[in-house]
Every structure is written in structure tokens, then in C-alpha cells.
Design a protein around this motif. Structure first.
Motif, PDB file in Angstrom:
ATOM      1  N   MET A  40      -5.133  12.341  -0.938  1.00 56.36           N
ATOM      2  CA  MET A  40      -3.973  12.048  -1.776  1.00 56.36           C
ATOM      3  C   MET A  40      -3.147  10.891  -1.204  1.00 56.36           C
ATOM      4  O   MET A  40      -2.656  10.043  -1.939  1.00 56.36           O
ATOM      5  N   PHE A  41      -3.028  10.879   0.116  1.00 59.89           N
ATOM      6  CA  PHE A  41      -2.234   9.819   0.739  1.00 59.89           C
ATOM      7  C   PHE A  41      -2.858   8.441   0.488  1.00 59.89           C
ATOM      8  O   PHE A  41      -2.153   7.463   0.229  1.00 59.89           O
ATOM      9  N   LEU A  42      -4.216   8.391   0.532  1.00 55.62           N
ATOM     10  CA  LEU A  42      -4.890   7.119   0.286  1.00 55.62           C
ATOM     11  C   LEU A  42      -4.649   6.637  -1.134  1.00 55.62           C
ATOM     12  O   LEU A  42      -4.461   5.443  -1.385  1.00 55.62           O
ATOM     13  N   ILE A  43      -4.658   7.568  -2.097  1.00 53.21           N
ATOM     14  CA  ILE A  43      -4.389   7.198  -3.487  1.00 53.21           C
ATOM     15  C   ILE A  43      -2.966   6.672  -3.612  1.00 53.21           C
ATOM     16  O   ILE A  43      -2.699   5.675  -4.295  1.00 53.21           O
ATOM     17  N   THR A  44      -2.029   7.356  -2.960  1.00 57.83           N
ATOM     18  CA  THR A  44      -0.634   6.917  -2.986  1.00 57.83           C
ATOM     19  C   THR A  44      -0.484   5.531  -2.382  1.00 57.83           C
ATOM     20  O   THR A  44       0.183   4.649  -2.954  1.00 57.83           O
ATOM     21  N   LEU A  45      -1.101   5.349  -1.203  1.00 58.41           N
ATOM     22  CA  LEU A  45      -1.005   4.044  -0.530  1.00 58.41           C
ATOM     23  C   LEU A  45      -1.597   2.936  -1.395  1.00 58.41           C
ATOM     24  O   LEU A  45      -1.005   1.861  -1.530  1.00 58.41           O
ATOM     25  N   LEU A  46      -2.747   3.243  -1.992  1.00 60.72           N
ATOM     26  CA  LEU A  46      -3.392   2.249  -2.854  1.00 60.72           C
ATOM     27  C   LEU A  46      -2.513   1.928  -4.063  1.00 60.72           C
ATOM     28  O   LEU A  46      -2.392   0.762  -4.464  1.00 60.72           O
ATOM     29  N   SER A  47      -1.887   2.948  -4.643  1.00 61.04           N
ATOM     30  CA  SER A  47      -1.021   2.739  -5.799  1.00 61.04           C
ATOM     31  C   SER A  47       0.162   1.841  -5.448  1.00 61.04           C
ATOM     32  O   SER A  47       0.533   0.927  -6.214  1.00 61.04           O
ATOM     33  N   VAL A  48       0.756   2.088  -4.298  1.00 61.39           N
ATOM     34  CA  VAL A  48       1.902   1.295  -3.856  1.00 61.39           C
ATOM     35  C   VAL A  48       1.480  -0.155  -3.603  1.00 61.39           C
ATOM     36  O   VAL A  48       2.157  -1.112  -4.011  1.00 61.39           O
ATOM     37  N   LEU A  49       0.322  -0.335  -2.943  1.00 63.67           N
ATOM     38  CA  LEU A  49      -0.165  -1.688  -2.656  1.00 63.67           C
ATOM     39  C   LEU A  49      -0.503  -2.444  -3.944  1.00 63.67           C
ATOM     40  O   LEU A  49      -0.192  -3.634  -4.078  1.00 63.67           O
ATOM     41  N   VAL A  50      -1.135  -1.755  -4.881  1.00 62.71           N
ATOM     42  CA  VAL A  50      -1.473  -2.386  -6.164  1.00 62.71           C
ATOM     43  C   VAL A  50      -0.200  -2.769  -6.912  1.00 62.71           C
ATOM     44  O   VAL A  50      -0.108  -3.850  -7.509  1.00 62.71           O
ATOM     45  N   ALA A  51       0.789  -1.883  -6.880  1.00 58.07           N
ATOM     46  CA  ALA A  51       2.059  -2.183  -7.545  1.00 58.07           C
ATOM     47  C   ALA A  51       2.730  -3.395  -6.921  1.00 58.07           C
ATOM     48  O   ALA A  51       3.234  -4.288  -7.626  1.00 58.07           O
ATOM     49  N   PHE A  52       2.724  -3.426  -5.593  1.00 60.32           N
ATOM     50  CA  PHE A  52       3.314  -4.575  -4.897  1.00 60.32           C
ATOM     51  C   PHE A  52       2.566  -5.864  -5.249  1.00 60.32           C
ATOM     52  O   PHE A  52       3.181  -6.898  -5.553  1.00 60.32           O
ATOM     53  N   ALA A  53       1.224  -5.799  -5.217  1.00 58.35           N
ATOM     54  CA  ALA A  53       0.412  -6.979  -5.541  1.00 58.35           C
ATOM     55  C   ALA A  53       0.660  -7.433  -6.972  1.00 58.35           C
ATOM     56  O   ALA A  53       0.774  -8.632  -7.246  1.00 58.35           O
TER      57      ALA A  53
ATOM     58  N   PHE B 212       8.592  -1.708  -9.007  1.00 61.38           N
ATOM     59  CA  PHE B 212       8.060  -1.159  -7.765  1.00 61.38           C
ATOM     60  C   PHE B 212       8.673   0.225  -7.490  1.00 61.38           C
ATOM     61  O   PHE B 212       7.976   1.157  -7.069  1.00 61.38           O
ATOM     62  N   THR B 213       9.986   0.380  -7.744  1.00 59.32           N
ATOM     63  CA  THR B 213      10.657   1.669  -7.532  1.00 59.32           C
ATOM     64  C   THR B 213      10.081   2.742  -8.451  1.00 59.32           C
ATOM     65  O   THR B 213       9.858   3.895  -8.031  1.00 59.32           O
ATOM     66  N   ALA B 214       9.820   2.369  -9.696  1.00 58.50           N
ATOM     67  CA  ALA B 214       9.249   3.335 -10.650  1.00 58.50           C
ATOM     68  C   ALA B 214       7.891   3.827 -10.179  1.00 58.50           C
ATOM     69  O   ALA B 214       7.584   5.032 -10.248  1.00 58.50           O
ATOM     70  N   VAL B 215       7.065   2.910  -9.686  1.00 56.96           N
ATOM     71  CA  VAL B 215       5.748   3.310  -9.169  1.00 56.96           C
ATOM     72  C   VAL B 215       5.918   4.200  -7.943  1.00 56.96           C
ATOM     73  O   VAL B 215       5.227   5.216  -7.781  1.00 56.96           O
ATOM     74  N   TRP B 216       6.830   3.804  -7.075  1.00 56.87           N
ATOM     75  CA  TRP B 216       7.073   4.576  -5.842  1.00 56.87           C
ATOM     76  C   TRP B 216       7.469   6.022  -6.195  1.00 56.87           C
ATOM     77  O   TRP B 216       6.926   6.983  -5.622  1.00 56.87           O
ATOM     78  N   LEU B 217       8.411   6.172  -7.116  1.00 53.43           N
ATOM     79  CA  LEU B 217       8.870   7.513  -7.484  1.00 53.43           C
ATOM     80  C   LEU B 217       7.763   8.314  -8.171  1.00 53.43           C
ATOM     81  O   LEU B 217       7.655   9.535  -7.985  1.00 53.43           O
ATOM     82  N   THR B 218       6.941   7.645  -8.950  1.00 56.99           N
ATOM     83  CA  THR B 218       5.833   8.332  -9.632  1.00 56.99           C
ATOM     84  C   THR B 218       4.833   8.889  -8.629  1.00 56.99           C
ATOM     85  O   THR B 218       4.291   9.995  -8.813  1.00 56.99           O
ATOM     86  N   THR B 219       4.598   8.134  -7.554  1.00 59.60           N
ATOM     87  CA  THR B 219       3.642   8.616  -6.542  1.00 59.60           C
ATOM     88  C   THR B 219       4.155   9.880  -5.857  1.00 59.60           C
ATOM     89  O   THR B 219       3.378  10.616  -5.235  1.00 59.60           O
ATOM     90  N   GLY B 220       5.477  10.140  -5.991  1.00 54.06           N
ATOM     91  CA  GLY B 220       6.016  11.364  -5.406  1.00 54.06           C
ATOM     92  C   GLY B 220       5.461  12.616  -6.040  1.00 54.06           C
ATOM     93  O   GLY B 220       5.531  13.714  -5.448  1.00 54.06           O
ATOM     94  N   LEU B 221       4.885  12.491  -7.246  1.00 57.54           N
ATOM     95  CA  LEU B 221       4.283  13.656  -7.904  1.00 57.54           C
ATOM     96  C   LEU B 221       3.052  14.151  -7.158  1.00 57.54           C
ATOM     97  O   LEU B 221       2.706  15.325  -7.230  1.00 57.54           O
ATOM     98  N   ILE B 222       2.362  13.266  -6.470  1.00 59.51           N
ATOM     99  CA  ILE B 222       1.160  13.684  -5.728  1.00 59.51           C
ATOM    100  C   ILE B 222       1.379  13.648  -4.215  1.00 59.51           C
ATOM    101  O   ILE B 222       0.644  14.279  -3.454  1.00 59.51           O
ATOM    102  N   THR B 223       2.400  12.906  -3.782  1.00 62.90           N
ATOM    103  CA  THR B 223       2.712  12.855  -2.347  1.00 62.90           C
ATOM    104  C   THR B 223       4.213  13.050  -2.178  1.00 62.90           C
ATOM    105  O   THR B 223       4.992  12.090  -2.260  1.00 62.90           O
ATOM    106  N   PRO B 224       4.669  14.287  -1.968  1.00 60.79           N
ATOM    107  CA  PRO B 224       6.101  14.582  -1.883  1.00 60.79           C
ATOM    108  C   PRO B 224       6.846  13.756  -0.846  1.00 60.79           C
ATOM    109  O   PRO B 224       8.057  13.498  -1.001  1.00 60.79           O
TER     110      PRO B 224
END
Length: 823
Positions: free
Chosen positions: A1-14, A30-42
Motif C-alpha cells: 500500500m505504501f508503494l502505491i501511495t508513494l507512486l501516486s504522490v510522485l505521479v501527481a507531483f510529476a 497536489f493537496t487533493a491527491v495527498w489527502l486522497t491517498t490517506g484512504l489507503i495509507t492513514p
């Protein structure tokens, strides 16, 4: 899950960096993506994490906080490393306009805007002038006679130039001028140059950097009425004094000085300027009646009305050549006999009203000159080069077909085709570039594009003429009225040197001006560093610096994404076909690579980049080659479809983009910080080079085509003066070539039979009779071949002179240098 979160954040930044929507919107996405990833990584929405995120976002988005913590430090650091920009440098950079060069430099060309650019065309009046007056002038010019006997144009040619308005091409019609378009001027100069370099230089100077253009743009009404009608009629001959013994390409440092004072003029005391000057290499000076003069103006007593200003800087004035104190009339000898010489002035007094534009234009001469250099750099000199390309294409191709060695046309040898293919590529590129450059001049004075045109056109001329000399060999070396290569060859250094030496233009001007004029933020950022109002400067710097930083990251991200996709995500015009689309996409990708590389150089080296000329020259080469590739595509798309057109376009595009690619790799490999450069190289070219060097098949195809009467050759013939006169240097070769085309089939059968030993006889007459008797050719074909062979032999002969040609009358000369009258 952490890898998916990290990838999502990196893709959003890119993604945010790639599309660069602006700091505030990008932060929100970027903030919206960050908060959304909280659903899978608290952990992403843990209070501590959110506080850190909020702090970073506040630091970036709250202006007062950002300025206090980030901007102030950056402002101080950058101010310390960036050199102060002089007023002259600032004026030079502000002068002129940008055009398609800015799109290419900024890394994201707007291809639909490019598609809307139409090719320049001639009006009926312009076409008529080329077909009639220019053609008639060409008939008056014999370059061998001009060069070796007259050392000048014939009197009737001088009078024709004046009477028919050749010196008035840029002068408005209301003053008697023709006011032709830049494209028309280029076509006119090319046609004259294809007949006589001396004639072309004589005609082009009044229509490039000179009093005519300066008066038309900046002169007072009184000055225009006084001078422009005479310049248009040719009763006034202009020259412009800029360069001197210690000032060549660095024209901004001219030592010639004018002091504002009172003096006598026409029997009255007037406010004026006391001048001392020494100018050299001034074209048309020996025959000029009016001099445009550039000098530095000082007003120590505040007589111009501003007591706080003493040094006004470069100023331009207009002075009659016969004015008291002016020394003019002697000639230099630049290797071609056009009029060129020195101008001196000692204690020359002129009224302040003689400043071009009047006293209010005092000190504004440098900007005026920069804006008026476009005609010389973008029209005149490239026109000479383009004419050389088209004449070289036709003459070298014809000669390669006529001349036989080892029972084979010399143009068929692959070693020769290596040279002739370059002539074909460069000739095609020059014509294509002519169209896009002159189009750019219709709406402004693009200083970067005209610098590119001057440097690359004259360098291409040097290369293709050298190749032509190699192919023609001894036929080109021996001087004489039969030689179609030697006089253009001797003239190459002139084009290379004038209007700014090529070394300087390449190493400093193209990228130096390009980075400042074409970058969306850089010049404004530097201006904020030099403002006297530091508080306002810091506020402006804050806004511009972060916009620049976001733009720079976006450009680098775009280069990486396009490289990673292998061009597939690169853009192209909607109307691009299967052939042009891949080339547009390559340009799009390399444009992004250029943008990121330029930001790397500017960000790491800062002001020191001025001294890193090898690096800046390579980036300038990339910029130039991308512009040339665009020119080729635009030109190709506007020509009738043919196999020959596509072969020439493909090879020319391949060479331009391969050259751009290699310049980028050389930049990365020689950058002062190798580790950073290596990262950028991998980002832009993750799979390595995208183009190999043009292969032998392309060279052979062009080497064959240049000998054929293909559509490209025919098109080139429309742009130059053509002669079929057997006594003419060009006409002798061209008429022989045209004769060969009519007997080619029979000539081929004859040569094939001869090479196989089927024909008896010791001379061509006997062998032709043998061929007829064996039904290899008909009697009519034999008669035509016999006639062609006589013409062919004559076309291959070189001039040989009687001894008397080299004998000089006995003259007592004690000092051989005495005639030079050096001063």
C-alpha cells in the motif's frame, strides 16, 4: 500500500510540474491527491504529516512568508553572482522582437500557430522587377571583367542601379522608393549575386544597414524630405560608418567621440557637436555622398537641456560626404572590387539637428542600429549564400555529369557524392531558411533569427563552395573567364566577416540574445536585480523567480516524459502527414531538451556563462538547427509533391536534427559539473541518441539526383540568373548540360559499347561510325553526339593566357607599400 501511495504522490507531483498550472492551482491539485491517498495509507493524513504539508504549502503560497524565508535569500545570492548589465547591453537585448524562435526556445512549440504561418510571396510589381530590371542588370555584369580589369562595376551598371531604383528597395513609396518586402529584397539580391558578387554587394548595402532604413524608421520629417527622395533616385549614395581600427564586431565600444558645444554653421552660431572619428571597412564609402555615422556623444555642459546627463552613449548622425573636415574617397581592397574604404574626421562640427531623429534621439543610436541590422543579417548576406547554394547545386551537378574519369561520370563516384550530397542538403536548407527568415521580418526585427541566418547561411556557403571546388578540381582552381567557382570562393571570407564576425555571432550572440529575448522570465528577473527600488525589486523578483522556477521544472519534466515515450507523446500539427509528423515530433522533443539544458546552464553557471563560449555556442547551435528544421518542413509542405523534393527534405531534416542532437551531447559531455549534466542527459535521452548519422543510401540518392534535371534543380533555376550563352562561365556549363540531356540515351549506349571494346577507331569520329555500322546508335544520334562532344570538351577547358597578360608596365616603385597610404 505504501508503494502505491508513494507512486501516486510522485505521479501527481510529476503531472503538476509537467502541466505547470501555477503555484496556487498546482498546490491545490497536489493537496487533493495527498489527502486522497490517506484512504489507503492513514499516515498521509496524520496530524503531524498534515502540519508539515500545510507548512510547506504556506511557505510556497503566502507571499509575505515566502519572501521572508525563501525569496530574500535567493535575491541576495543571485544578485551577488549575476554581473551588472550595462545600458548598452540592456538596449541591445531590448531591441528587436521574437517570433517562432521563442516557441522553440521555451520547449513547447505551438504547432497550430506554426501551421498558420504562410510562406512569403512576391507581388506582381516585385515579380516584374525581378523578371525585367534585375535580369537586365545581370546582363550588364561580367564578374571576370569587373574583378580583373575594371576593379569596379561598369558605368552603365552604376547608372542603371540608380535610375531603376535598386538603392530604394526599403524606402517608402511616398518618398519615391519601392518599399519591397524582405522576401523580394532577398530574391533580388540572390539573382544579382548569382551573376556578380560585386554587383550584389553594391546593391544590397543601401538596402541594409544604412541611412535609408534609419531615416525611414527614426528620421524627422525634415530629414526624410531632405534625404530620402535623393536616396531613392540614386542621386545620393549612402554609406554607414560604424566599425573602425580597434572596433569590429564589438561595435558598442566605438571610441569615436562627439562633444556637444556651440559652433558656426552657415555663418551662424548654432548648437552642435564637435566630432573626431576614424572608420574602416565602410562599404560604398569611396563613392558615397552622405554618411551615416555612429559615435559616442558627451554633453559636459548640459547644453542639450539635461544637466544630470553628460554621457549620452552611442548616437547616429547624417553628414554630407563633402562636409568640412571629412576625409573620404580612398579604397580598401577586400578581395572583391566593390567600393569599400575608410572615413576619417578631425574637428568636424555638425548641428545637433543632424542627429538622426533630432536631438531627442541623442544616445539612442545603439538600439537603432540593433533594430536595423536585421536587413543585413537576415536578408542580404543570407541572399548571397542562398545564391551560392543554388548556383553551386546546378553547376556542380552539371559538371559532375559532364566530366568523365575512368569511363564514368565523376558524379557517380561515391567519394564525390559525399561532397555533392552536402551541396544538395545545404542548398535546399538555405532556400528553405530564406523563406521562413524573411517571413519573420515582415512583422518585426527578430534579432535572434537574423543572427542565426547570418551565421549559418554564410557558414553553409563556405562549406558548399569548398565542396564545389573539390569536385571541379583543376577546372575550378585556374582563374579565368571560364571559371564558375573561383570568384565566389574568393568572396566567402567577406560574408563570413561582415555584419559581425561569425565566431562572435555563434559563440555569444545567438544563445546570449536567445536566452534573454526568448526565455519567458529571465530578462525580467535580471532587470529586477538592478532596480534602484530594492523593496519593489524584491516583490517583483519574488513573483518572477518562482514563475521561472516552476517553468524550469516543467520544461525539464516535459523533456523527460517525451524522452521516456520515445517521441510518441511529442506534439505535431494536426495537418502533418505520415512523413512530416515524425520530424515535427523530433523537433518537439529536442525543443524540450534545449529548454531544460538552457535552464541548467543558466541556473548553474549564471553570469559565468558569458565566458563559457563553447557551451553557449552549442546551445545556440541546437536552437538554430531546430529553426532550420522548421524552415525545411514549412518549405517542403509548400512545394509540389515529388520524390526528389522528399529525398532532399528528408536528408536536410536528418542533418539538421542530427547536428542539434550532437550539439546537445557535446554540451552534456563538456559541462562544468559532469554529474548534473549526466542526469539531464539521461532525462532527455533515456534510451540514448534518437538519430544516427545520415547513411550512405541518403548520400548516394542525393549524389544521383543533383546530376538530374529534377524538380528541385528546376526550382533553384527560377531564383538565379540563368545563361545558356556558350561564352559565359555559367552558360558554357549549363548549355552543355542541357545538350547532354537531349543525347543522354544515345550517349549512354555509345559509352557502354566503347567501354566493352566493341567500337573500332582511334578518335570519336571513327568510333561513332563504328557504332552506327553496328546499329548501336543511328546516324542522327551520332551527329548529335559529335556536336555534344565538341561542346563538352570546350566546357572542360581551363583558361590559358598569353605572357603579355602577366606583364606589367615598368614602374619605379621605391616602397611597394607606398600606394597603400595606411593611416
Amino acid at each position: 500500500m505504501f508503494l502505491i501511495t508513494l507512486l501516486s504522490v510522485l505521479v501527481a507531483f510529476a503531472a503538476v510540474m509537467y502541466f505547470n498550472p501555477g503555484l496556487l492551482i498546482g498546490s491545490a491539485i497536489f493537496t487533493a491527491v495527498w489527502l486522497t491517498t490517506g484512504l489507503i495509507t492513514p499516515a498521509m493524513v496524520h496530524p503531524v504529516t498534515l502540519v508539515i504539508l500545510a507548512g510547506v504549502l504556506a511557505l510556497l503560497n503566502v507571499p509575505q512568508l515566502r519572501r521572508a524565508v525563501l525569496t530574500k535569500s535567493a535575491y541576495k545570492t543571485i544578485s551577488g553572482v549575476m554581473p551588472q548589465m550595462s545600458q548598452t547591453e540592456s538596449e541591445a537585448l531590448e531591441a528587436g522582437t521574437t517570433w517562432w524562435d521563442a516557441d522553440l526556445f521555451q520547449g513547447k512549440p505551438d504547432w497550430e500557430k506554426f501551421s498558420s504561418i504562410t510562406m512569403p510571396t512576391l507581388t506582381k510589381k516585385e515579380q516584374s522587377f525581378i523578371d525585367n530590371e534585375v535580369e537586365e542588370l545581370c546582363g550588364m555584369l561580367d564578374e571576370w571583367e569587373i574583378h580583373h580589369y575594371r576593379k569596379d562595376l561598369p558605368p552603365e551598371a552604376w547608372q542603371f542601379l540608380k535610375d531603376k531604383g535598386f538603392f530604394s528597395l526599403i524606402i517608402p513609396e511616398e518618398y519615391g522608393g519601392k518599399h519591397f518586402s524582405p522576401y523580394a529584397q532577398s530574391r533580388i539580391m540572390s539573382k544579382i549575386a548569382s551573376r556578380s558578387i560585386t554587383g550584389a554587394v553594391t546593391a544590397m548595402v543601401p538596402n541594409s544597414l544604412g541611412p535609408g532604413e534609419l531615416l525611414a524608421k527614426y528620421g524627422t520629417d525634415e530629414q526624410k524630405k531632405r534625404w530620402l527622395p535623393g536616396l531613392a533616385k540614386g542621386t545620393e549614395i549612402p554609406c554607414f560608418g560604424l566599425t573602425g581600427p580597434e572596433v569590429g564586431s564589438d561595435a558598442g565600444s566605438i571610441p569615436d567621440l562627439g562633444i556637444v558645444c556651440k559652433g558656426e554653421h552657415d555663418g551662424k552660431e548654432v548648437l552642435g557637436i564637435r566630432l573626431n572619428f576614424a572608420k574602416r571597412w565602410i562599404t560604398l564609402a569611396p563613392v558615397a555622398t552622405v554618411i551615416g555615422l555612429a559615435f559616442k556623444l558627451r554633453d559636459p555642459d548640459g547644453l542639450l537641456g539635461d544637466p544630470d546627463t553628460q554621457d549620452y552613449g552611442i548616437t547616429c548622425a547624417l553628414i554630407p560626404a563633402d562636409h568640412e573636415g571629412v576625409e573620404i574617397g580612398r579604397r580598401h581592397y577586400p578581395g572583391a572590387p566593390f567600393m569599400n574604404g575608410p572615413i576619417n574626421g578631425e574637428d568636424v562640427f555638425i548641428p545637433v539637428d543632424w542627429i538622426i531623429g533630432g536631438p531627442e534621439m541623442a544616445g539612442k543610436g545603439w538600439r537603432m542600429l540593433i533594430e536595423c541590422l536585421g536587413a543585413g543579417r537576415g536578408v542580404s548576406l543570407p541572399a548571397l549564400a542562398t545564391a551560392s547554394g543554388e548556383v553551386g547545386y546546378r553547376m556542380t551537378g552539371a559538371f559532375g555529369k559532364i566530366r568523365r574519369q575512368f569511363k564514368t561520370e565523376v558524379g557517380k563516384f561515391e567519394g564525390v557524392q559525399e561532397a555533392t550530397s552536402q551541396i544538395a542538403i545545404l542548398g535546399y536548407t538555405l532556400e528553405a531558411m530564406r523563406h521562413l527568415v524573411t517571413k519573420s521580418l515582415e512583422s518585426g526585427t527578430p534579432s535572434v533569427i537574423t543572427a542565426m541566418a547570418k551565421y549559418h547561411a554564410t557558414e553553409m556557403m563556405r562549406t558548399l563552395i569548398n565542396h564545389g571546388m573539390d569536385v571541379a578540381g583543376g577546372r575550378a582552381i585556374q582563374l579565368g573567364p571560364r571559371n564558375f567557382m573561383a570568384l565566389p570562393y574568393q568572396s566567402v571570407p567577406i560574408a563570413i566577416t561582415v555584419e559581425g564576425a561569425n565566431i562572435l555571432t555563434r559563440s555569444l550572440m545567438i544563445f546570449g540574445q536567445g536566452s534573454m529575448r526568448c526565455h519567458p522570465y529571465l530578462f525580467d528577473v535580471i532587470q529586477t536585480l538592478q532596480t534602484d527600488d530594492k523593496k519593489q525589486g524584491l516583490k517583483d523578483f519574488d513573483r518572477l523567480f518562482f514563475a521561472l522556477a516552476g517553468n524550469s521544472i516543467s520544461r525539464t519534466m516535459r523533456a523527460f516524459v517525451l524522452g521516456l515515450s520515445g517521441n510518441r507523446l511529442a506534439n505535431a500539427p494536426e495537418k502533418a502527414d505520415s512523413f512530416t509528423k515524425e520530424w515535427y515530433q523530433r523537433i518537439d522533443r529536442m525543443s524540450a531538451a534545449l529548454a531544460s539544458s538552457a535552464d541548467l546552464a543558466l541556473g548553474v553557471l549564471g553570469g559565468d556563462l558569458k565566458r563559457r563560449e563553447l557551451l553557449s555556442a552549442r546551445l545556440g547551435d541546437v536552437h538554430s538547427q531546430l529553426f532550420m528544421a522548421c524552415s525545411i518542413l514549412k518549405y517542403y509542405e509548400n512545394q509540389p509533391a515529388s520524390t526528389a523534393e522528399k529525398v532532399h527534405a528528408r536528408a536536410s531534416l536528418h542533418q539538421a536534427l542530427y547536428t542539434a542532437q550532437e550539439a546537445l551531447f557535446d554540451f552534456y559531455d563538456n559541462f562544468t559539473v559532469p554529474g548534473i549534466a549526466g542526469v539531464f542527459k539521461r532525462l532527455a535521452f533515456p534510451y540514448g541518441r534518437i538519430l544516427k548519422k545520415p547513411d550512405d543510401d541518403q548520400l548516394r540518392a542525393l549524389g544521383d539526383l543533383i546530376m538530374e534535371d529534377n524538380p528541385v534543380r528546376q526550382k533553384f533555376g527560377q531564383f538565379i540568373h540563368n545563361s545558356l550563352e556558350p561564352s559565359d562561365a555559367f552558360g558554357r556549363v549549363e548549355s552543355t548540360y542541357q545538350k547532354l540531356l537531349t543525347v543522354e540515351d544515345a550517349w549512354g549506349k555509345y559509352n557502354k559499347a566503347e567501354s566493352r571494346g566493341k567500337l573500332a577507331g582511334d578518335d570519336i569520329d571513327a568510333r561513332l561510325s563504328s557504332a552506327v555500322s553496328q546499329n548501336i546508335i543511328t546516324q542522327e544520334e551520332a551527329d548529335n553526339i559529335r556536336e555534344y562532344d565538341k561542346q563538352r570538351y570546350d566546357a572542360l577547358l581551363t583558361d590559358a593566357f598569353e605572357k603579355s597578360f602577366f606583364e606589367r608596365a615598368e614602374v619605379e616603385v621605391k616602397d611597394p607599400a607606398a600606394d597603400a597610404n595606411v593611416s
